[in-house]
Design a protein around this motif. Structure first.
Motif, PDB file in Angstrom:
ATOM      1  N   THR A  83      58.563 -40.297   3.461  1.00 23.86           N
ATOM      2  CA  THR A  83      57.801 -39.125   3.030  1.00 23.86           C
ATOM      3  C   THR A  83      57.037 -39.433   1.747  1.00 23.86           C
ATOM      4  O   THR A  83      55.852 -39.114   1.623  1.00 23.86           O
ATOM      5  CB  THR A  83      58.734 -37.914   2.836  1.00 23.86           C
ATOM      6  N   LYS A  84      57.693 -40.080   0.794  1.00 20.77           N
ATOM      7  CA  LYS A  84      57.039 -40.469  -0.460  1.00 20.77           C
ATOM      8  C   LYS A  84      55.869 -41.418  -0.175  1.00 20.77           C
ATOM      9  O   LYS A  84      54.766 -41.239  -0.702  1.00 20.77           O
ATOM     10  CB  LYS A  84      58.050 -41.142  -1.387  1.00 20.77           C
ATOM     11  N   TYR A  85      56.121 -42.425   0.634  1.00 19.47           N
ATOM     12  CA  TYR A  85      55.104 -43.430   0.946  1.00 19.47           C
ATOM     13  C   TYR A  85      53.878 -42.805   1.610  1.00 19.47           C
ATOM     14  O   TYR A  85      52.737 -43.012   1.174  1.00 19.47           O
ATOM     15  CB  TYR A  85      55.721 -44.496   1.852  1.00 19.47           C
ATOM     16  N   PHE A  86      54.119 -42.036   2.667  1.00 19.44           N
ATOM     17  CA  PHE A  86      52.996 -41.481   3.415  1.00 19.44           C
ATOM     18  C   PHE A  86      52.315 -40.321   2.691  1.00 19.44           C
ATOM     19  O   PHE A  86      51.126 -40.089   2.881  1.00 19.44           O
ATOM     20  CB  PHE A  86      53.423 -41.101   4.832  1.00 19.44           C
ATOM     21  N   THR A  87      53.043 -39.627   1.830  1.00 18.71           N
ATOM     22  CA  THR A  87      52.418 -38.600   0.995  1.00 18.71           C
ATOM     23  C   THR A  87      51.475 -39.258  -0.007  1.00 18.71           C
ATOM     24  O   THR A  87      50.377 -38.763  -0.272  1.00 18.71           O
ATOM     25  CB  THR A  87      53.484 -37.743   0.287  1.00 18.71           C
ATOM     26  N   HIS A  88      51.901 -40.373  -0.548  1.00 18.64           N
ATOM     27  CA  HIS A  88      51.044 -41.128  -1.475  1.00 18.64           C
ATOM     28  C   HIS A  88      49.785 -41.612  -0.747  1.00 18.64           C
ATOM     29  O   HIS A  88      48.667 -41.470  -1.263  1.00 18.64           O
ATOM     30  CB  HIS A  88      51.834 -42.313  -2.054  1.00 18.64           C
ATOM     31  N   LEU A  89      49.956 -42.155   0.438  1.00 15.65           N
ATOM     32  CA  LEU A  89      48.818 -42.602   1.243  1.00 15.65           C
ATOM     33  C   LEU A  89      47.879 -41.439   1.543  1.00 15.65           C
ATOM     34  O   LEU A  89      46.657 -41.562   1.416  1.00 15.65           O
ATOM     35  CB  LEU A  89      49.318 -43.238   2.541  1.00 15.65           C
ATOM     36  N   HIS A  90      48.441 -40.296   1.902  1.00 12.48           N
ATOM     37  CA  HIS A  90      47.624 -39.113   2.201  1.00 12.48           C
ATOM     38  C   HIS A  90      46.841 -38.670   0.965  1.00 12.48           C
ATOM     39  O   HIS A  90      45.651 -38.360   1.055  1.00 12.48           O
ATOM     40  CB  HIS A  90      48.521 -37.980   2.711  1.00 12.48           C
ATOM     41  N   GLY A  91      47.505 -38.652  -0.185  1.00 15.08           N
ATOM     42  CA  GLY A  91      46.820 -38.261  -1.419  1.00 15.08           C
ATOM     43  C   GLY A  91      45.649 -39.174  -1.741  1.00 15.08           C
ATOM     44  O   GLY A  91      44.574 -38.715  -2.151  1.00 15.08           O
ATOM     45  N   MET A  92      45.852 -40.470  -1.548  1.00 11.84           N
ATOM     46  CA  MET A  92      44.749 -41.416  -1.774  1.00 11.84           C
ATOM     47  C   MET A  92      43.608 -41.169  -0.794  1.00 11.84           C
ATOM     48  O   MET A  92      42.439 -41.230  -1.170  1.00 11.84           O
ATOM     49  CB  MET A  92      45.227 -42.860  -1.609  1.00 11.84           C
ATOM     50  N   ALA A  93      43.943 -40.904   0.455  1.00 14.35           N
ATOM     51  CA  ALA A  93      42.917 -40.678   1.478  1.00 14.35           C
ATOM     52  C   ALA A  93      42.097 -39.429   1.158  1.00 14.35           C
ATOM     53  O   ALA A  93      40.867 -39.435   1.282  1.00 14.35           O
ATOM     54  CB  ALA A  93      43.562 -40.571   2.851  1.00 14.35           C
ATOM     55  N   VAL A  94      42.778 -38.371   0.736  1.00 11.28           N
ATOM     56  CA  VAL A  94      42.074 -37.138   0.366  1.00 11.28           C
ATOM     57  C   VAL A  94      41.138 -37.406  -0.808  1.00 11.28           C
ATOM     58  O   VAL A  94      39.973 -36.989  -0.801  1.00 11.28           O
ATOM     59  CB  VAL A  94      43.084 -36.013   0.049  1.00 11.28           C
ATOM     60  N   LEU A  95      41.635 -38.100  -1.811  1.00  8.43           N
ATOM     61  CA  LEU A  95      40.806 -38.412  -2.979  1.00  8.43           C
ATOM     62  C   LEU A  95      39.635 -39.318  -2.602  1.00  8.43           C
ATOM     63  O   LEU A  95      38.508 -39.120  -3.084  1.00  8.43           O
ATOM     64  CB  LEU A  95      41.666 -39.056  -4.068  1.00  8.43           C
ATOM     65  N   ALA A  96      39.869 -40.281  -1.734  1.00 11.15           N
ATOM     66  CA  ALA A  96      38.781 -41.162  -1.287  1.00 11.15           C
ATOM     67  C   ALA A  96      37.697 -40.353  -0.568  1.00 11.15           C
ATOM     68  O   ALA A  96      36.505 -40.598  -0.765  1.00 11.15           O
ATOM     69  CB  ALA A  96      39.325 -42.254  -0.370  1.00 11.15           C
ATOM     70  N   ALA A  97      38.099 -39.386   0.247  1.00  8.01           N
ATOM     71  CA  ALA A  97      37.130 -38.543   0.948  1.00  8.01           C
ATOM     72  C   ALA A  97      36.344 -37.683  -0.047  1.00  8.01           C
ATOM     73  O   ALA A  97      35.121 -37.539   0.076  1.00  8.01           O
ATOM     74  CB  ALA A  97      37.839 -37.654   1.966  1.00  8.01           C
ATOM     75  N   GLU A  98      37.034 -37.141  -1.047  1.00 12.90           N
ATOM     76  CA  GLU A  98      36.356 -36.349  -2.080  1.00 12.90           C
ATOM     77  C   GLU A  98      35.363 -37.198  -2.854  1.00 12.90           C
ATOM     78  O   GLU A  98      34.234 -36.768  -3.137  1.00 12.90           O
ATOM     79  CB  GLU A  98      37.373 -35.725  -3.028  1.00 12.90           C
TER      80      GLU A  98
END
Length: 105
Positions: A83-98
């Motif tokens: 959960t920690k790993y994939f939440t971190h990945l998701h956060g990076m992906a959201v920021l990259a899209a922004e």
């Protein structure tokens, strides 16, 4: 936004690179998604976003995989590290899209 977002994304990326892929997810496919491919595709898009604007293919992949990962996060909640790993990945992906969206405005 672009400069601050890029700095934040670079910090998150550096943190992410120190994390190991969750061992129980090499063959686990929540919601029918291969998590190794999810990781590879999103990390590639994030890395590309740090280098400049995304092309249409990477932009589409980033949006599609980010949405898919968002749906997967609740079902993997039984594994704290994953959960920690994939939440971190998701956060990076959201920021990259922004960041990518800010560059195109």
């Amino acid at each position: 936004m672009a400069e601050a977002g890029l700095d934040q994304l670079a910090r998150l990326w550096d943190e992410f690179r120190t994390l190991r892929f969750p061992p129980g997810f090499y063959q686990r496919e929540p919601e029918g998604e291969c998590m190794v491919m999810m990781d590879t595709m999103l990390a590639g898009c994030v890395s590309s976003a740090m280098d400049g604007p995304l092309d249409d293919r990477r932009r589409d992949t980033l949006h599609e995989r980010t949405a898919a990962l968002e749906k997967i996060l609740p079902p993997i909640g039984d594994d704290e590290y994953a959960t920690k790993y994939f939440t971190h990945l998701h956060g990076m992906a959201v920021l990259a899209a922004e960041l990518d969206n800010a560059r195109s405005e």
